[in-house]
Design an enzyme around this catalytic site. Structure first.
Site, PDB file in Angstrom:
ATOM      1  N   HIS A 241      44.559  41.963   4.958  1.00 20.76           N
ATOM      2  CA  HIS A 241      43.141  42.013   5.328  1.00 20.76           C
ATOM      3  C   HIS A 241      42.217  41.517   4.196  1.00 20.76           C
ATOM      4  O   HIS A 241      41.489  40.537   4.340  1.00 20.76           O
ATOM      5  CB  HIS A 241      42.722  43.452   5.647  1.00 20.76           C
ATOM      6  CG  HIS A 241      43.541  44.149   6.672  1.00 20.76           C
ATOM      7  ND1 HIS A 241      43.438  43.882   8.013  1.00 20.76           N
ATOM      8  CD2 HIS A 241      44.465  45.144   6.566  1.00 20.76           C
ATOM      9  CE1 HIS A 241      44.254  44.677   8.690  1.00 20.76           C
ATOM     10  NE2 HIS A 241      44.889  45.454   7.834  1.00 20.76           N
TER      11      HIS A 241
HETATM   12  C1  BDR Z   1      40.924  47.786   5.931  1.00 26.20           C
HETATM   13  O1  BDR Z   1      41.177  49.178   5.784  1.00 26.20           O
HETATM   14  C2  BDR Z   1      41.994  49.401   4.675  1.00 26.20           C
HETATM   15  O2  BDR Z   1      43.076  50.193   5.054  1.00 26.20           O
HETATM   16  C3  BDR Z   1      42.418  48.054   4.135  1.00 26.20           C
HETATM   17  O3  BDR Z   1      42.439  48.090   2.718  1.00 26.20           O
HETATM   18  C4  BDR Z   1      41.364  47.119   4.645  1.00 26.20           C
HETATM   19  O4  BDR Z   1      40.265  47.034   3.759  1.00 26.20           O
HETATM   20  C5  BDR Z   1      41.635  47.285   7.170  1.00 26.20           C
HETATM   21  O5  BDR Z   1      41.151  47.943   8.310  1.00 26.20           O
END
Ligand code: BDR
Ligand code: CA
Length: 312
Positions: A241
């Protein structure tokens, strides 16, 4: 180089995003890293950020602790995804570099007041608490921000923490509403694009076979991190992500999106933190974000692997 502040809750994918920025000093000047409570509590995210700076051979980078909880609601964390430390996977040494004394929110305010208007970009990889608090405490800095590039939200991919909401927005929807309503140029990396940035087996092995400490750590982090998404979505590996944010700064042409209006749901318990994205322009509301939907995944991983190779 482009001056940035990284606001983050590491998190294995945050860690990779930070490594990518620190591996790219010709293009990116990291003025500081502000930690926020999110994936794990603040004491751990502030620690993890320093572990990553040291892994990258950059102990001089300034790391600040910001807010330890959302603006209004109780903190929700994600150990079920990231493990108890937030950085489960590799065994990395305890940090020896100091945590700065200044509060992360004060650092954001002071930096934006000091630097020329339109020259500092905020890269946000966690809940938006620190940024919204800075905007509330010092409204004069809002117009000085060049751009905010953030990971958060979802449209066609709906939610990953509730059926309607993505984690970063859900944890502090009130902060997200402040940021999306601020009038600052926004680039948003929602789940729609990050779920296409999948670390497959071959991509993990490419990191590992770089042979440097950073490449091996990235492979071990993604080995751990992919467990959740593989079980949940049956996807081929973990979505990276947060690195979409720093990759966008380096190579924006890897990404495609649309300039649209996005509003944040802060009232309904059922859809709390939903990013109501007007993809088809039916609301008549003013555009406030470049909502990204697609990326060149091979190009993204080629960039990432080439940059991680430059680190210790
Ligand atoms: C986001 O939530 C966190 O768990 C990850 O680091 C990312 O920023 C994804 O939904
Ligand atoms: Ca994150």
């Amino acid at each position: 180089p482009r001056k940035i502040i990284i606001d983050t809750d590491p998190g294995q994918d945050d860690a990779v995003a930070i490594l990518l920025a620190l591996a790219s000093p010709e293009e990116i000047d990291v003025l500081g890293i502000t930690a926020v409570a999110g994936n794990v509590p603040l004491s751990l995210t502030a620690r993890n950020a320093r572990i990553i700076c040291e892994l990258a051979g950059r102990p001089e980078v300034k790391v600040f602790a910001g807010c330890d909880r959302p603006m209004i609601r109780p903190l929700v964390t994600a150990e079920h995804v990231h493990g108890q430390t937030g950085l489960n996977g590799p065994v990395l040494p305890d940090p020896t570099m100091p945590l700065q004394d200044q509060h992360g929110v004060d650092f954001i305010i002071e930096t934006l007041r000091r630097e020329d208007a339109g020259t500092v970009t905020l890269c946000v990889l966690g809940p938006l608490t620190n940024i919204a608090m800075a905007f509330k405490m010092a409204p004069d800095i809002v117009e000085k921000v060049e751009e905010i590039v953030l990971m958060g939200g979802a449209y066609f991919e709906v939610g990953n923490i509730t059926p309607a909401a993505e984690f970063n927005i859900y944890v502090d929807p009130d902060a997200a509403a402040v940021v999306f309503g601020a009038g600052v140029p926004l680039v948003v990396m929602p789940l729609d694009v990050t779920h296409k940035a999948l670390v497959t087996r071959a991509r993990i092995e490419a990191f590992r076979s770089l042979g440097n400490a950073s490449g091996i750590a990235v492979a071990e982090m993604t080995d751990f991190f992919e467990r959740f998404d593989k079980e949940k979505y049956g996807s081929d590996g973990a979505p990276l992500h947060d690195p979409c944010v720093t990759a966008y700064l380096l190579q924006p042409d890897l990404f495609q999106g649309r300039q649209i209006n996005v509003e944040i749901e802060t009232g309904s318990e059922l859809t709390l933190g939903m990013t109501v994205a007007d993809w088809w322009g039916v609301s008549g509301r003013k555009d406030n974000a470049l909502f990204v939907g697609n990326l060149d995944a091979d190009g993204f991983f080629a960039l990432l692997t080439e940059r991680i190779a430059r680190l210790p």
